[in-house]
Design a protein around this motif. Structure first.
Motif, PDB file in Angstrom:
ATOM      1  N   UNK A  17       0.867  -1.174   0.000  1.00 35.89           N
ATOM      2  CA  UNK A  17       0.000   0.000   0.000  1.00 35.89           C
ATOM      3  C   UNK A  17       0.909   1.231   0.000  1.00 35.89           C
ATOM      4  N   UNK A  18       0.355   2.411   0.195  1.00 34.00           N
ATOM      5  CA  UNK A  18       1.150   3.641   0.119  1.00 34.00           C
ATOM      6  C   UNK A  18       2.251   3.736   1.165  1.00 34.00           C
ATOM      7  N   UNK A  19       2.133   2.991   2.264  1.00 35.15           N
ATOM      8  CA  UNK A  19       3.091   3.105   3.366  1.00 35.15           C
ATOM      9  C   UNK A  19       3.791   1.797   3.720  1.00 35.15           C
ATOM     10  N   UNK A  20       3.521   0.732   2.980  1.00 30.52           N
ATOM     11  CA  UNK A  20       4.063  -0.582   3.330  1.00 30.52           C
ATOM     12  C   UNK A  20       4.607  -1.270   2.088  1.00 30.52           C
ATOM     13  N   UNK A  41      10.983 -12.958   4.349  1.00 31.75           N
ATOM     14  CA  UNK A  41      10.466 -11.774   3.667  1.00 31.75           C
ATOM     15  C   UNK A  41      10.364 -10.680   4.722  1.00 31.75           C
ATOM     16  N   UNK A  42      10.946  -9.538   4.418  1.00 28.21           N
ATOM     17  CA  UNK A  42      10.881  -8.401   5.320  1.00 28.21           C
ATOM     18  C   UNK A  42       9.697  -7.524   4.935  1.00 28.21           C
ATOM     19  N   UNK A  43       9.007  -6.995   5.931  1.00 26.66           N
ATOM     20  CA  UNK A  43       7.920  -6.057   5.695  1.00 26.66           C
ATOM     21  C   UNK A  43       8.285  -4.735   6.357  1.00 26.66           C
ATOM     22  N   UNK A  44       8.253  -3.676   5.569  1.00 30.93           N
ATOM     23  CA  UNK A  44       8.615  -2.352   6.049  1.00 30.93           C
ATOM     24  C   UNK A  44       7.368  -1.477   6.020  1.00 30.93           C
ATOM     25  N   UNK A  45       7.057  -0.892   7.165  1.00 33.66           N
ATOM     26  CA  UNK A  45       5.898  -0.005   7.271  1.00 33.66           C
ATOM     27  C   UNK A  45       6.382   1.385   7.669  1.00 33.66           C
ATOM     28  N   UNK A  46       6.079   2.370   6.839  1.00 30.41           N
ATOM     29  CA  UNK A  46       6.416   3.754   7.144  1.00 30.41           C
ATOM     30  C   UNK A  46       5.331   4.289   8.071  1.00 30.41           C
ATOM     31  N   UNK A  47       5.750   4.717   9.264  1.00 32.13           N
ATOM     32  CA  UNK A  47       4.774   5.099  10.284  1.00 32.13           C
ATOM     33  C   UNK A  47       4.682   6.593  10.529  1.00 32.13           C
ATOM     34  N   UNK A  48       5.694   7.347  10.089  1.00 34.02           N
ATOM     35  CA  UNK A  48       5.686   8.793  10.306  1.00 34.02           C
ATOM     36  C   UNK A  48       6.575   9.446   9.261  1.00 34.02           C
TER      37      UNK A  48
END
Length: 75
Positions: A17-20, A41-48
């Motif tokens: 999605x737009x942040x993950x 598998x790494x998952x990166x979530x942009x939180x700020x």
């Protein structure tokens, strides 16, 4: 590049999605990191986000380990 390494690691990036996004390692990553599980598998979530940085939390499908860090814009 990780931990001041001179050689880049290569990953397939897939935006969820737009942040993950997910990072799936290419074979060269496993050659350099022999203990890395082949199915990770790494998952990166942009939180700020700010004007000059963003904060992300990275997880993976193998363990409960989370890494949160702030990434800064450079010139």
């Amino acid at each position: 590049y990780f931990n001041g390494s001179k050689a880049a690691d290569h990953y397939q990036v897939k935006w969820v999605d737009d942040c993950t996004y997910t990072l799936t390692p290419f074979p060269d990553v496993f050659e350099k990191n022999k203990n890395l599980p082949r199915n990770i598998i790494f998952t990166v979530k942009i939180t700020k986000t700010t004007k000059n940085s963003y904060t992300q939390t990275t997880s993976n499908n193998i363990s409960d380990y989370l890494v949160t860090c702030e990434i800064f814009k450079t010139k």
